[in-house]
Each structure stands twice: as C-alpha cells, then as structure tokens.
Write an enzyme that holds these catalytic residues in place. Structure first.
Site, mmCIF file in Angstrom:
data_model
loop_
_atom_site.group_PDB
_atom_site.id
_atom_site.type_symbol
_atom_site.label_atom_id
_atom_site.label_comp_id
_atom_site.label_asym_id
_atom_site.label_seq_id
_atom_site.Cartn_x
_atom_site.Cartn_y
_atom_site.Cartn_z
ATOM 1 N N HIS A 27 0.864 -1.184 0.000
ATOM 2 C CA HIS A 27 0.000 0.000 0.000
ATOM 3 C C HIS A 27 0.899 1.232 0.000
ATOM 4 O O HIS A 27 1.218 1.765 1.064
ATOM 5 C CB HIS A 27 -0.890 -0.040 1.260
ATOM 6 C CG HIS A 27 -1.979 0.962 1.281
ATOM 7 N ND1 HIS A 27 -3.188 0.739 1.899
ATOM 8 C CD2 HIS A 27 -2.070 2.207 0.756
ATOM 9 C CE1 HIS A 27 -3.951 1.805 1.760
ATOM 10 N NE2 HIS A 27 -3.285 2.710 1.084
ATOM 11 N N GLU B 141 -2.597 -1.588 -3.176
ATOM 12 C CA GLU B 141 -3.730 -0.834 -2.636
ATOM 13 C C GLU B 141 -3.410 0.650 -2.637
ATOM 14 O O GLU B 141 -2.249 1.033 -2.491
ATOM 15 C CB GLU B 141 -3.948 -1.190 -1.164
ATOM 16 C CG GLU B 141 -4.233 -2.617 -0.875
ATOM 17 C CD GLU B 141 -4.301 -2.876 0.632
ATOM 18 O OE1 GLU B 141 -4.834 -3.923 0.981
ATOM 19 O OE2 GLU B 141 -3.805 -2.046 1.424
ATOM 20 N N HIS C 87 -7.990 -5.849 7.462
ATOM 21 C CA HIS C 87 -7.721 -4.849 8.499
ATOM 22 C C HIS C 87 -7.929 -5.439 9.876
ATOM 23 O O HIS C 87 -9.016 -5.897 10.205
ATOM 24 C CB HIS C 87 -8.562 -3.574 8.339
ATOM 25 C CG HIS C 87 -7.714 -2.361 8.630
ATOM 26 N ND1 HIS C 87 -7.377 -1.982 9.903
ATOM 27 C CD2 HIS C 87 -7.063 -1.518 7.806
ATOM 28 C CE1 HIS C 87 -6.583 -0.934 9.834
ATOM 29 N NE2 HIS C 87 -6.358 -0.632 8.584
ATOM 30 N N GLY D 158 -1.402 -7.604 7.505
ATOM 31 C CA GLY D 158 -0.068 -7.038 7.653
ATOM 32 C C GLY D 158 0.341 -6.860 9.098
ATOM 33 O O GLY D 158 1.181 -7.594 9.622
ATOM 34 N N HIS D 159 -0.273 -5.901 9.766
ATOM 35 C CA HIS D 159 0.225 -5.453 11.071
ATOM 36 C C HIS D 159 0.377 -6.604 12.070
ATOM 37 O O HIS D 159 1.473 -6.820 12.614
ATOM 38 C CB HIS D 159 -0.702 -4.367 11.617
ATOM 39 C CG HIS D 159 -0.187 -3.731 12.858
ATOM 40 N ND1 HIS D 159 0.827 -2.799 12.843
ATOM 41 C CD2 HIS D 159 -0.496 -3.923 14.163
ATOM 42 C CE1 HIS D 159 1.099 -2.434 14.083
ATOM 43 N NE2 HIS D 159 0.314 -3.093 14.898
HETATM 44 N N1 PXP Z 1 -6.659 -3.621 3.661
HETATM 45 C C1 PXP Z 1 -6.386 -2.307 3.509
HETATM 46 C C2 PXP Z 1 -7.150 -1.547 2.488
HETATM 47 C C3 PXP Z 1 -5.379 -1.685 4.258
HETATM 48 O O1 PXP Z 1 -5.109 -0.385 4.086
HETATM 49 C C4 PXP Z 1 -4.650 -2.458 5.187
HETATM 50 C C5 PXP Z 1 -3.549 -1.816 5.969
HETATM 51 O O2 PXP Z 1 -2.554 -1.346 5.106
HETATM 52 C C6 PXP Z 1 -4.974 -3.823 5.314
HETATM 53 C C7 PXP Z 1 -5.996 -4.373 4.558
HETATM 54 C C8 PXP Z 1 -4.247 -4.712 6.278
HETATM 55 O O3 PXP Z 1 -4.546 -4.328 7.586
HETATM 56 P P1 PXP Z 1 -3.634 -4.850 8.783
HETATM 57 O O4 PXP Z 1 -2.281 -4.247 8.594
HETATM 58 O O5 PXP Z 1 -4.343 -4.364 10.005
HETATM 59 O O6 PXP Z 1 -3.599 -6.345 8.688
#
Ligand code: PXP
Length: 238
Positions: A44, A71, A191, A214-215
């Site tokens: 992203h 993204e 997310h 990700g996080h």
């Molecule tokens: N989807 C979108 C559109 C995001 O912006 C993000 C974070 O960059 C994620 C998914 C992944 O979220 P997380 O990092 O909380 O797993």
C-alpha cells in the site's frame, strides 16, 4: 475454494525506511513469504512513501509469482504507477493523504464518476479491481454497478468488537458475502485480522476469496518467525 492469504508488507518497508538502507530487504522478504506459503503479496504505497515506495513496485512485480495486490487511493500519481506495473489486483481505498491507516470504505454512490472511470482504465490494462468498503450490503450492490470485480470488506470494526460479541460483530459481513454471491462479485477482507479473530471470520462467511493481513502478522513474526507465522495464519483459513 480455500481463502488465500495475501501478506501485506508495509510494516517490513517501514522498518527498512527507518534506517535509510536496505535492511530488511523487501524484495527478498516477498520472495521468502511466497516460499513459506503466502498466496499473495499486498503493498500500500501511501502518498508520503513512508511504507512501500513507488520505486519498489516494479521489482515486486518482477519477483512475485503468486499475486501482487497494490492498494491505494487512485490519485493521478498512484494510477500512473499501477498502470505501468500492472499488478494482478488493485484495491482502491478512499484514504485522505495523511491518514494513519485505512479505516473506512468508499461511499461508492458519492464517488461514482471517479470510480467508473478508474475501474475502466484498470480493466483495460487487465488488472482485477477490488473496492474497499464498509460491511454494508448497499455498498456491495454499488460496487457491482461501478464494475468492480471484487470488494474488500473493512474488518476493523469486526476486530474491535470480536471479544465483546463475535456473532454480532460478524453479522454485517455475512450479509455482505451473501449479497456478493447473489450479485456475482467476489469477496476479500482485511484490516486488524489476527490469530484470535481470523478463524471465526473465515468460518462465518460462505465465500471469502482472500484476506490481506499485515500489522498483526508482522508483529507475530517477531515472536514466532515469518515462516511459522504464515503457516499459522494459513491453518486458520478454510
Ligand atoms: N486492507 C487495507 C485496504 C489496508 O489499508 C490495510 C492496511 O494497510 C490492510 C488491509 C491490512 O490491515 P492490517 O495491517 O491491520 O492487517
């Protein structure tokens, strides 16, 4: 079909950018994630380039053999880069420029003119398009109307409420996935998904093509190592 796990590498780039060098090596990390079982790589690039940078994209496209998902908000700059790199999927998010993280989805009807145009140019380039939306069945219908191939359901609210009432937290996502099946549009989600809340989410939806995480996944990798963590997340997906 089993839900795919796309590993979001923004936090890996954030660590690299903190020192200005190339450690950790983002490109090697992407290759390694695939070899440990990731079904895709998500990045992203944000306008301030604090995570993955535009100059990472071409190299990532070259090495990623599964699926590269880029993204971002479809600014002129973002679109120029995406159309040049041609990832397998582009997920459009409505982020304002300085946002910390994407925390809400498109109001598709309010942005119809922009989205129809952008989705059309992505389709012409052969790029699958997904729209990041809040879990609201009306947005699923609107996503189909503007020509998106997929939706990505924002799971931040689900994650926040998971330990309070998980059945209630997931209900709007179930409604959206049913509506999406009815409309012939595939469902991604992402997310704040993590080792606690992922299994219930994946079991609850009748159809879930892909999650991007990700996080939490990168935080878990600090304890368990990236190879173990990818297996642990994949084991939670049906
Ligand atoms: N989807 C979108 C559109 C995001 O912006 C993000 C974070 O960059 C994620 C998914 C992944 O979220 P997380 O990092 O909380 O797993």
């Amino acid at each position: 079909m089993k839900t795919k796990l796309s590993v979001n590498l923004n936090k890996v780039a954030l660590i690299r950018n903190g020192r200005g060098g190339n450690m950790p090596d983002l490109i090697k990390f992407a290759i390694d994630c695939e070899s440990y079982g990731a079904d895709g790589i998500t990045v992203h690039p944000r306008p301030d380039q604090r995570h993955v940078r535009y100059d990472d994209l071409a190299q990532l496209k070259e090495v990623v053999k599964t699926e590269l998902n880029i993204e971002g908000y479809p600014s002129d700059n973002f679109m120029k880069e995406v159309l040049a790199v041609k990832p397998h999927q582009c997920t459009l998010v409505p982020d304002p420029p300085g946002v910390l993280t994407s925390d809400s989805g498109w109001d598709i009807d309010g942005e119809k003119v922009l989205l129809v145009d952008i989705i059309d140019s992505l389709k012409t380039a052969g790029i699958r398009t997904s729209l990041f939306i809040d879990p609201d069945p009306r947005q699923v219908i609107a996503a189909k109307e503007v020509g998106a191939d997929r939706i990505e359901l924002y799971t931040g609210g689900y994650a926040n409420n998971y330990f309070i009432d998980k059945d209630k937290a997931v209900q709007s996502h179930i409604d959206c996935s049913k509506k999406a099946e009815e409309m012939g549009i595939a469902v991604n989600a992402g997310h704040d998904l993590n080792l606690d809340n992922l299994r219930f989410y994946s079991d609850s939806l009748s159809s879930l093509s892909e999650v991007s995480i990700g996080h939490a996944l990168i935080c878990d990798a600090l304890y368990f190592g990236i190879a173990n963590v990818i297996s642990m997340y994949k084991a939670l997906l049906r």
